[in-house]
Design an enzyme around this catalytic site. Structure first.
Site, PDB file in Angstrom:
ATOM      1  N   CYS A 244       3.482  -4.644   6.674  1.00  0.00           N
ATOM      2  CA  CYS A 244       3.015  -4.411   5.312  1.00  0.00           C
ATOM      3  C   CYS A 244       4.459  -4.014   4.525  1.00  0.00           C
ATOM      4  CB  CYS A 244       1.854  -3.405   5.259  1.00  0.00           C
ATOM      5  SG  CYS A 244       0.334  -3.864   5.917  1.00  0.00           S
TER       6      CYS A 244
ATOM      7  N   HIS B 116       0.700  -1.162  -0.076  1.00  0.00           N
ATOM      8  CA  HIS B 116       0.123  -0.093   0.016  1.00  0.00           C
ATOM      9  C   HIS B 116       0.829   1.173   0.078  1.00  0.00           C
ATOM     10  CE1 HIS B 116       0.837   1.181   4.253  1.00  0.00           C
ATOM     11  NE2 HIS B 116       0.674  -0.306   4.499  1.00  0.00           N
TER      12      HIS B 116
END
Length: 418
Positions: free
Chosen positions: A343, A325
């Site tokens: 992440c 992301h």
């Protein structure tokens, strides 16, 4: 001259022997020249042949040679849906019995080939119906994912309406679940648990493939109280082979399409205590906006590690919350340090490009992280992290059995003639 009425025409058999001339022979008595005779009196069935009577689908089909002067040479049994019944013929040709179950409430056509003591061929054809199962318990199958186009890493799934634990019953179910790929990509089912199976080839699916799933389980006996139910066929296709490889030690992601590099970008991955999982993951979905909270991964609200952030261009790879992301707050660390909570973070521009160029089923691989390896099943699709040998062990049909080499491999390994 043999004047048996079973011989309907003569023939000329040409035989070529090394160093010899062509020789012709007459057709008198030659079994190859004979039309099959009616073998109705030579064989018997344990299935009713009269109208209105129905066979018990729970019983194996048996065919016996009644004439001591003849033997059974071949049997084919197929129902109206095109499902063949596997069987075994005794070495002396006196008995054939089915080795796969019959379907309930189905019509079968059985063709039996015989030969008499002189080698003349005979044939008997029988059609019969099977009855309905006495139990109402039905095992339905739901294939996944939904119809559409996916990346080459997308496993095929089958969800059962009831649990199946017994290995023999699992083999019945697994044998009935069909997966066909064009171009061809042979694979194996793997039992994730008592109600869920995943199917994948040894390597990834071919790019541009059409994959069709279907079931022959309907009406088949699985156990004394459970019979196969319906399953809606499913077709999916694959796009290009897209794989994004993130090196956690160099803090860099490289994206490949059909084996060629198409982009490369700096990233940050999980910091100590929150290391990103190693291994191959499959894109589960894409979300333009996600509100990410530390509490969702067990971080206490108000602690030093707590966070509550709006996140854009989020591509999900685990159900527990691992994404690729946009992370504009960490641009200064991207390419240099790992500062995320697990992440893969990148600039907004790079995250938007990634979001726009991957689809569900594409591959995201992480290497050189200090994190654990991606779980095979409980947190998304980590199927590809199992070796092929381990994957085959999860099948009721191939578990514990050596892999049979393909025909072309056998030919390649065969010694050359001297």
């Amino acid at each position: 001259m043999n004047t048996s009425p079973r011989i309907v025409a003569g023939c000329t058999l040409l035989v070529m022997a090394l160093g010899s001339a062509l020789a012709a022979c007459g057709g008198d008595g030659n079994p190859l020249s004979e039309a099959p005779y009616d073998a109705a009196d030579q064989v018997s069935f344990n299935a009713p042949e009269g109208d209105g009577e129905k066979a018990d689908p729970a019983r194996p089909l048996e065919i016996t040679a009644e004439d001591s002067d003849g033997r059974i040479t071949d049997v084919t049994a197929v129902d109206a849906a095109g499902r063949h019944v596997a069987g075994e013929l005794s070495a002396d040709g006196t008995r054939w019995h089915s080795t796969s179950p019959l379907a309930a409430d189905a019509r079968y056509t059985v063709r039996v080939s015989t030969e008499d003591e002189g080698g003349a061929p005979g044939r008997k054809v029988v059609t019969f119906d099977t009855g309905k199962p006495l139990t109402k318990q039905r095992l339905d199958v739901t294939f996944g994912p939904k119809a559409g186009k996916y990346g080459v890493g997308q496993p095929v799934t089958a969800e059962l309406s009831r649990p199946v634990k017994d290995p023999a019953q699992r083999a019945v179910v697994e044998r009935a679940l069909k997966v066909r790929s064009t171009p061809s990509a042979d694979g194996v089912w793997h039992w994730v648990d008592d109600k869920n199976l995943h199917y994948r080839p040894k390597d990834f699916w071919p790019a541009g493939a059409t994959i069709r799933m279907s079931s022959n389980l309907e009406g088949i006996k699985v156990s004394d109280r459970l019979w196969g139910g319906r399953a809606k066929p499913l077709t999916i296709t694959t796009g290009d082979r897209v794989m994004a490889v993130t090196d956690a030690s160099s803090h860099w992601m490289t994206v490949y399409k059909n084996g060629k590099e198409i982009n490369s970008m700096p990233v940050t991955t999980g910091k100590p205590g929150f290391e990103t999982r190693n291994g191959v993951k499959v894109v589960l979905g894409k979300e333009y906006y996600v509100r990410m909270r530390g509490t969702s991964i067990g971080i206490a609200e108000g602690s030093a590690e707590s966070y509550d952030l709006p996140v854009y261009y989020a591509t999900r790879v685990t159900w527990s919350g691992e994404y690729v992301h946009a992370a504009p707050w960490s641009v200064g660390s991207q390419g240099y340090d790992n500062v995320s909570h697990g992440c893969v973070g990148m600039s907004t521009a790079n995250a938007e490009w990634f979001f726009d160029n991957v689809r569900e089923g594409d591959l995201v691989k992480v290497v050189n992280s200090y994190g654990d390896t991606m779980e095979p099943f409980s947190n998304g699709f980590g199927d590809w992290n199992l070796t092929w040998a381990k994957w085959r062990e999860g099948s009721a049909l191939t578990g514990g059995k050596p892999e049979t080499p393909k025909a072309e491999e056998t030919a390649r390994l065969r010694p050359a003639a001297v």
